[in-house]
Design a protein around this motif. Structure first.
Motif, PDB file in Angstrom:
ATOM      1  N   LEU A 140       0.835  -1.200   0.000  1.00 22.18           N
ATOM      2  CA  LEU A 140       0.000   0.000   0.000  1.00 22.18           C
ATOM      3  C   LEU A 140       0.866   1.245   0.000  1.00 22.18           C
ATOM      4  O   LEU A 140       0.778   2.084  -0.869  1.00 22.18           O
ATOM      5  CB  LEU A 140      -0.930  -0.003   1.207  1.00 22.18           C
ATOM      6  N   THR A 141       1.728   1.350   1.013  1.00 22.73           N
ATOM      7  CA  THR A 141       2.664   2.463   1.070  1.00 22.73           C
ATOM      8  C   THR A 141       4.036   1.937   0.684  1.00 22.73           C
ATOM      9  O   THR A 141       4.546   1.029   1.312  1.00 22.73           O
ATOM     10  CB  THR A 141       2.718   3.034   2.488  1.00 22.73           C
ATOM     11  N   LYS A 142       4.584   2.527  -0.371  1.00 19.16           N
ATOM     12  CA  LYS A 142       5.911   2.087  -0.800  1.00 19.16           C
ATOM     13  C   LYS A 142       6.967   2.770   0.059  1.00 19.16           C
ATOM     14  O   LYS A 142       6.997   3.983   0.145  1.00 19.16           O
ATOM     15  CB  LYS A 142       6.137   2.474  -2.256  1.00 19.16           C
ATOM     16  N   HIS A 143       7.821   1.980   0.681  1.00 20.23           N
ATOM     17  CA  HIS A 143       8.888   2.553   1.490  1.00 20.23           C
ATOM     18  C   HIS A 143      10.214   2.391   0.785  1.00 20.23           C
ATOM     19  O   HIS A 143      10.454   1.383   0.141  1.00 20.23           O
ATOM     20  CB  HIS A 143       8.979   1.841   2.844  1.00 20.23           C
ATOM     21  N   GLU A 144      11.038   3.384   0.936  1.00 16.22           N
ATOM     22  CA  GLU A 144      12.395   3.238   0.425  1.00 16.22           C
ATOM     23  C   GLU A 144      13.350   3.668   1.524  1.00 16.22           C
ATOM     24  O   GLU A 144      13.278   4.785   2.031  1.00 16.22           O
ATOM     25  CB  GLU A 144      12.597   4.101  -0.816  1.00 16.22           C
ATOM     26  N   VAL A 145      14.219   2.778   1.944  1.00 13.50           N
ATOM     27  CA  VAL A 145      15.221   3.107   2.945  1.00 13.50           C
ATOM     28  C   VAL A 145      16.584   3.016   2.284  1.00 13.50           C
ATOM     29  O   VAL A 145      16.891   2.040   1.623  1.00 13.50           O
ATOM     30  CB  VAL A 145      15.159   2.135   4.139  1.00 13.50           C
ATOM     31  N   SER A 146      17.356   4.068   2.468  1.00 11.62           N
ATOM     32  CA  SER A 146      18.674   4.091   1.855  1.00 11.62           C
ATOM     33  C   SER A 146      19.717   4.237   2.945  1.00 11.62           C
ATOM     34  O   SER A 146      19.576   5.071   3.824  1.00 11.62           O
ATOM     35  CB  SER A 146      18.727   5.263   0.885  1.00 11.62           C
ATOM     36  N   MET A 147      20.738   3.409   2.906  1.00  8.42           N
ATOM     37  CA  MET A 147      21.721   3.424   3.987  1.00  8.42           C
ATOM     38  C   MET A 147      23.131   3.353   3.417  1.00  8.42           C
ATOM     39  O   MET A 147      23.466   2.397   2.727  1.00  8.42           O
ATOM     40  CB  MET A 147      21.470   2.216   4.892  1.00  8.42           C
ATOM     41  N   PRO A 148      23.957   4.344   3.699  1.00  4.10           N
ATOM     42  CA  PRO A 148      25.352   4.229   3.290  1.00  4.10           C
ATOM     43  C   PRO A 148      26.020   3.126   4.104  1.00  4.10           C
ATOM     44  O   PRO A 148      25.677   2.931   5.269  1.00  4.10           O
ATOM     45  CB  PRO A 148      25.961   5.582   3.658  1.00  4.10           C
ATOM     46  N   LEU A 149      26.952   2.433   3.495  1.00  8.29           N
ATOM     47  CA  LEU A 149      27.596   1.310   4.180  1.00  8.29           C
ATOM     48  C   LEU A 149      28.222   1.742   5.512  1.00  8.29           C
ATOM     49  O   LEU A 149      28.206   1.000   6.489  1.00  8.29           O
ATOM     50  CB  LEU A 149      28.671   0.704   3.268  1.00  8.29           C
ATOM     51  N   SER A 150      28.730   2.979   5.558  1.00  8.82           N
ATOM     52  CA  SER A 150      29.399   3.425   6.783  1.00  8.82           C
ATOM     53  C   SER A 150      28.431   3.523   7.963  1.00  8.82           C
ATOM     54  O   SER A 150      28.843   3.485   9.107  1.00  8.82           O
ATOM     55  CB  SER A 150      30.060   4.777   6.558  1.00  8.82           C
ATOM     56  N   ARG A 151      27.130   3.634   7.676  1.00  3.96           N
ATOM     57  CA  ARG A 151      26.154   3.749   8.766  1.00  3.96           C
ATOM     58  C   ARG A 151      25.764   2.387   9.339  1.00  3.96           C
ATOM     59  O   ARG A 151      25.122   2.298  10.357  1.00  3.96           O
ATOM     60  CB  ARG A 151      24.878   4.448   8.267  1.00  3.96           C
ATOM     61  N   LEU A 152      26.110   1.351   8.630  1.00  5.62           N
ATOM     62  CA  LEU A 152      25.754   0.008   9.087  1.00  5.62           C
ATOM     63  C   LEU A 152      26.574  -0.326  10.331  1.00  5.62           C
ATOM     64  O   LEU A 152      27.791  -0.220  10.338  1.00  5.62           O
ATOM     65  CB  LEU A 152      26.057  -1.000   7.974  1.00  5.62           C
ATOM     66  N   GLN A 153      25.883  -0.706  11.405  1.00  9.56           N
ATOM     67  CA  GLN A 153      26.590  -0.996  12.649  1.00  9.56           C
ATOM     68  C   GLN A 153      26.869  -2.482  12.801  1.00  9.56           C
ATOM     69  O   GLN A 153      27.907  -2.873  13.313  1.00  9.56           O
ATOM     70  CB  GLN A 153      25.776  -0.509  13.851  1.00  9.56           C
ATOM     71  N   LEU A 154      25.909  -3.291  12.380  1.00 14.81           N
ATOM     72  CA  LEU A 154      26.010  -4.714  12.712  1.00 14.81           C
ATOM     73  C   LEU A 154      25.114  -5.531  11.788  1.00 14.81           C
ATOM     74  O   LEU A 154      24.056  -5.071  11.388  1.00 14.81           O
ATOM     75  CB  LEU A 154      25.607  -4.850  14.173  1.00 14.81           C
ATOM     76  N   LYS A 173      24.794 -15.635   2.951  1.00 15.87           N
ATOM     77  CA  LYS A 173      26.249 -15.588   2.964  1.00 15.87           C
ATOM     78  C   LYS A 173      26.765 -14.624   1.897  1.00 15.87           C
ATOM     79  O   LYS A 173      27.675 -13.829   2.147  1.00 15.87           O
ATOM     80  CB  LYS A 173      26.816 -16.995   2.727  1.00 15.87           C
ATOM     81  N   ALA A 174      26.126 -14.667   0.722  1.00 12.65           N
ATOM     82  CA  ALA A 174      26.541 -13.776  -0.360  1.00 12.65           C
ATOM     83  C   ALA A 174      26.373 -12.317   0.063  1.00 12.65           C
ATOM     84  O   ALA A 174      27.240 -11.477  -0.184  1.00 12.65           O
ATOM     85  CB  ALA A 174      25.727 -14.069  -1.612  1.00 12.65           C
ATOM     86  N   LEU A 175      25.244 -12.018   0.713  1.00 17.08           N
ATOM     87  CA  LEU A 175      24.980 -10.641   1.148  1.00 17.08           C
ATOM     88  C   LEU A 175      25.984 -10.187   2.201  1.00 17.08           C
ATOM     89  O   LEU A 175      26.502  -9.070   2.141  1.00 17.08           O
ATOM     90  CB  LEU A 175      23.562 -10.524   1.711  1.00 17.08           C
ATOM     91  N   ILE A 176      26.240 -11.059   3.183  1.00 13.39           N
ATOM     92  CA  ILE A 176      27.182 -10.695   4.240  1.00 13.39           C
ATOM     93  C   ILE A 176      28.571 -10.469   3.644  1.00 13.39           C
ATOM     94  O   ILE A 176      29.275  -9.528   3.998  1.00 13.39           O
ATOM     95  CB  ILE A 176      27.220 -11.777   5.339  1.00 13.39           C
ATOM     96  N   ASP A 177      28.936 -11.330   2.682  1.00 17.32           N
ATOM     97  CA  ASP A 177      30.248 -11.161   2.039  1.00 17.32           C
ATOM     98  C   ASP A 177      30.321  -9.851   1.261  1.00 17.32           C
ATOM     99  O   ASP A 177      31.367  -9.224   1.173  1.00 17.32           O
ATOM    100  CB  ASP A 177      30.534 -12.339   1.103  1.00 17.32           C
ATOM    101  N   ASP A 178      29.168  -9.461   0.694  1.00 20.93           N
ATOM    102  CA  ASP A 178      29.136  -8.205  -0.046  1.00 20.93           C
ATOM    103  C   ASP A 178      29.277  -7.011   0.901  1.00 20.93           C
ATOM    104  O   ASP A 178      29.972  -6.040   0.604  1.00 20.93           O
ATOM    105  CB  ASP A 178      27.821  -8.102  -0.823  1.00 20.93           C
ATOM    106  N   LEU A 179      28.623  -7.101   2.059  1.00 21.27           N
ATOM    107  CA  LEU A 179      28.675  -6.009   3.034  1.00 21.27           C
ATOM    108  C   LEU A 179      30.043  -5.945   3.697  1.00 21.27           C
ATOM    109  O   LEU A 179      30.645  -4.882   3.807  1.00 21.27           O
ATOM    110  CB  LEU A 179      27.611  -6.224   4.120  1.00 21.27           C
TER     111      LEU A 179
END
Lengths: 183, 523
Positions: B301-315, B364-370
């Motif tokens: 219903l409501t389209k959300h878009e969240v954008s996060m620079p890699l440097s903001r990722l904590q964990l 695993k692929a995603l974690i390796d990418d991050l």
């Protein structure tokens, strides 16, 4: 590059990583006035509650339920005894609180049964607050609160410092090169 | 480039003339919905009043009419008024918003303070091509800003501009800005799709995620009413529940069967709710990557878009519950700074990027990418001490069990005693599993944590993200040369209990050393 420049306290040790060892902190005691002040406050508030209970028991105006009147003296004396016991424990715990300042981090050790050592790197500090309640002001004491992005739950607090020490530490942190870099 | 020219004009206009801009009238709709949401959000508090006036309502049934008319006109007034007083403007690196009917608010937000930019498109904006631009700051929720109705493309451009704005133009950052600059023109081409969720994935997510219990909890006050209604409906269909469950007329197995099928029916209903919830929030899920930024888009219903620079990722947290284990799926959580959660603002919840119900390989692929060169799945974890079992089973479970058991046996209730033995075994088994799962490891760049009960959760974060550390040791633990470590990050804390003392010291010293020597900002 930065590893060769890294120093934290004592430069005579071998590798940089060995320099940052929290098991060999140069721990400082808090102000001598802190533990007695806390003890006085704790004892006074315990006695105040006891006094209130006694007043409730003795007052002639309201008639309270029979069971309450029956158990009040017992409960009250138990409360006072336990309360004073805790005051004593808190006093010993207060006496044992220590802090340490290094070039790059702050440490606070506390606890009686569970010994804790909190470590706060200065680069991660967001802001500092000097907190002084009325009694602390009267005794010339201050608490230093250090806030990081870890959230309000994890505020690093050094209680019971003399005002001079607290302001000195605050200045040290504010002028720290790591903090200046990150604004 | 041609197509974006009028937009550039519009933006330019917003830039240079320090004029306060008004929203497009479509925003009235937004404010009206906000008003309705406010009313329904507080309906819980109004319930007692409503229940109280229920009897008087029955006497005057037509009182609904003026009430609803009043509500609608109030909503209309509030919406139009909110729209009338709402103004915003942009300067070079600043956004200002003026709003509020009774309490006037003026918000001044420098771009460099903005931590996160989210694009939100409610369903009624999608036809007209508008979007909400939500700007989050690292500080308090009070400083959150929302630009309520912007043309979608202007919103996209502003987002790019804000995100490419850096607080300190050091060399590295300058480089990044240049990169962004080149990316901007060919933005859509450079965006790399990392993950996509199909409808069947979302159904699986609906089944495994326990959002059902939230609905159940919310319905709790109405159980009586629902039961009564159900009874009435069934009665009118010729089914009498009381009759069905009557032990005098039916055999025990029959009653059990009825109860079982009824429970199944309720469970199925709940399950479909859960699946529906999952589809509503994750429909059309995509996770993509553009330069160093990860972008999540989803919503029915409501389209959300969240954008996060890699440097903001904590964990990064890979979570697997027991149902996930059966279906061989994993939920991957990318957590950002949590500072706003204290204020329980609804937007803070979506600050996490959740990748729902992916396969272990995809995870695993995603974690390796991050986190390239992480060793999450091939590092040897240091197990926690067996003292954990002594503490949980020996000091906690056993005394309670012995007490209950002796009480039950004293009353010669053998059946209950047997059940208690079974329960004791189950809980001991769970504690054992928990002990087996818990472990910690670290290498030059990352800290890893493994824990769980039936499924296994993995946590991985770069060492320099640590904000504060805690070393904890009881008198008892000291005797056994053990200690617990708690590492506090901006997204929450991570605990490794009962490690050998030297490992605990080593871990904390390592973290402090990494934090203090790396000079990398945590955000």
């Amino acid at each position: 590059m930065s590893e060769t420049l890294f120093s934290n306290d004592n430069l005579s040790a071998a590798t940089p990583e060995q320099l940052a060892m929290i098991q060999q902190l140069d721990l400082q005691t808090l102000s001598e006035k802190y533990a007695p002040l806390n003890l006085q406050i704790n004892i006074l508030s315990t006695l105040l509650i006891t006094l209130l209970g006694v007043l409730v028991y003795l007052q002639p105006w309201l008639s309270l339920p029979q069971t309450l009147m029956l158990y009040l003296p017992l409960g009250l004396s138990l409360f006072t005894l336990l309360g004073l016991g805790f005051c004593g424990l808190a006093y010993i715990a207060d006496k044992r609180k220590r802090y340490a300042l290094r070039e790059l981090d702050l440490h606070f050790s506390s606890g009686l049964i569970f010994q804790k050592v909190l470590s706060q790197p200065i680069t991660r500090i967001q802001h500092i607050e000097l907190k002084r309640g009325p009694l602390e002001r009267y005794k010339g004491l201050a608490s230093l609160q250090v806030f990081s992005a870890g959230g309000a739950m994890h505020t690093f607090e050094l209680p019971g410092l003399t005002l001079d020490t607290a302001e000195h530490i605050r200045q040290l942190i504010l002028q720290h090169k790591d903090l200046a870099q990150h604004g | 480039m041609d197509s974006s020219e009028p937009l550039q004009d519009l933006k330019h206009q917003a830039h240079t003339e320090d004029q306060w801009q008004r929203l497009s009238p479509i925003a009235i709709l937004y404010f009206a919905v906000g008003f309705l949401r406010g009313i329904f959000g507080n309906v819980v508090y109004l319930l007692p009043a409503l229940a109280f006036s229920y009897s008087s309502l029955q006497k005057h049934p037509y009182i609904w009419l003026p009430t609803i008319t009043l509500l609608i006109s109030l909503m209309f007034i509030v919406a139009v008024w909110s729209f009338q007083v709402y103004r915003f403007r942009f300067s070079e690196n600043n956004v200002e918003i003026r709003s509020g009917i009774f309490s006037k608010k003026q918000l001044n937000l420098p771009f460099e303070r903005i931590q996160n930019v989210k694009l939100e498109q409610p369903i009624y904006y999608r036809l007209t091509g508008f979007a909400c631009l939500q700007l989050d700051t690292a500080g308090s929720a009070k400083q959150e800003a929302k630009l309520v109705a912007l043309p979608l493309e202007l919103a996209e451009q502003l987002k790019q501009q804000i995100l490419s704005h850096k607080s300190e133009p050091t060399e590295a950052n300058q480089h990044e800005i240049e990169n962004n600059g080149t990316n901007n023109s060919t933005n859509s081409v450079h965006e790399q799709l990392l993950n996509q969720r199909s409808l069947s994935d979302l159904v699986i997510h609906g089944i495994t995620s326990n959002r059902v219990w939230i609905i159940l909890g919310g319905l709790a006050p109405f159980y009586d009413n629902i039961a009564e209604k159900l009874n009435q409906t069934l009665n009118s269909l010729g089914i009498d529940l009381k009759e069905l469950f009557n032990l005098e007329t039916h055999a025990v197995w029959q009653v059990t069967l009825f109860a079982l099928s009824l429970t199944m029916l309720v469970m199925m209903l709940m399950l479909s709710f859960s699946i529906l919830g999952s589809i509503v929030s994750f429909y059309g899920y995509t996770l993509s990557k553009s330069a160093n930024r990860y972008i999540r888009r989803s919503g029915l219903l409501t389209k959300h878009e969240v954008s996060m620079p890699l440097s903001r990722l904590q964990l990064v947290m890979q979570k697997q519950d027991w149902l996930d284990v059966l279906l061989k799926r994993i939920n991957l959580k990318l957590e950002q700074s949590n500072a706003q959660l204290d204020h329980a603002s609804p937007s803070a919840v979506s600050n996490k990027i959740l990748v729902p119900s992916i396969t272990p390989l995809q995870s695993k692929a995603l974690i390796d990418d991050l986190y390239p060169d992480n060793q999450l799945f091939n590092i040897g974890f240091m197990p926690i001490s067996g003292f954990y079992l002594v503490r949980t089973i020996g000091y906690f479970l056993l005394p309670i069990w012995v007490l209950l058991e002796s009480f039950v046996l004293y009353h010669h209730n053998i059946k209950v005693a047997g059940v208690l033995v079974g329960l004791f075994a189950v809980f001991s088994g769970l504690f054992y599993l928990r002990w087996r799962r818990w472990g910690v490891a670290f290498d030059e760049q990352y800290v890893y944590l493994r824990r769980g009960l039936i499924g296994i959760d993995y946590v991985c974060f770069p060492t320099y993200k640590v904000q504060q550390s805690q070393f904890k040791q009881s008198v008892m633990m000291k005797k056994h040369q053990l200690a617990s470590v708690k590492l506090i990050l901006a997204s929450g804390s991570v605990t490794a209990p009962l490690l050998p003392q030297d490992v605990a010291y080593k871990l904390i010293n390592h973290c402090l050393y990494k934090v203090e020597s790396s000079k990398i900002s945590w955000m």
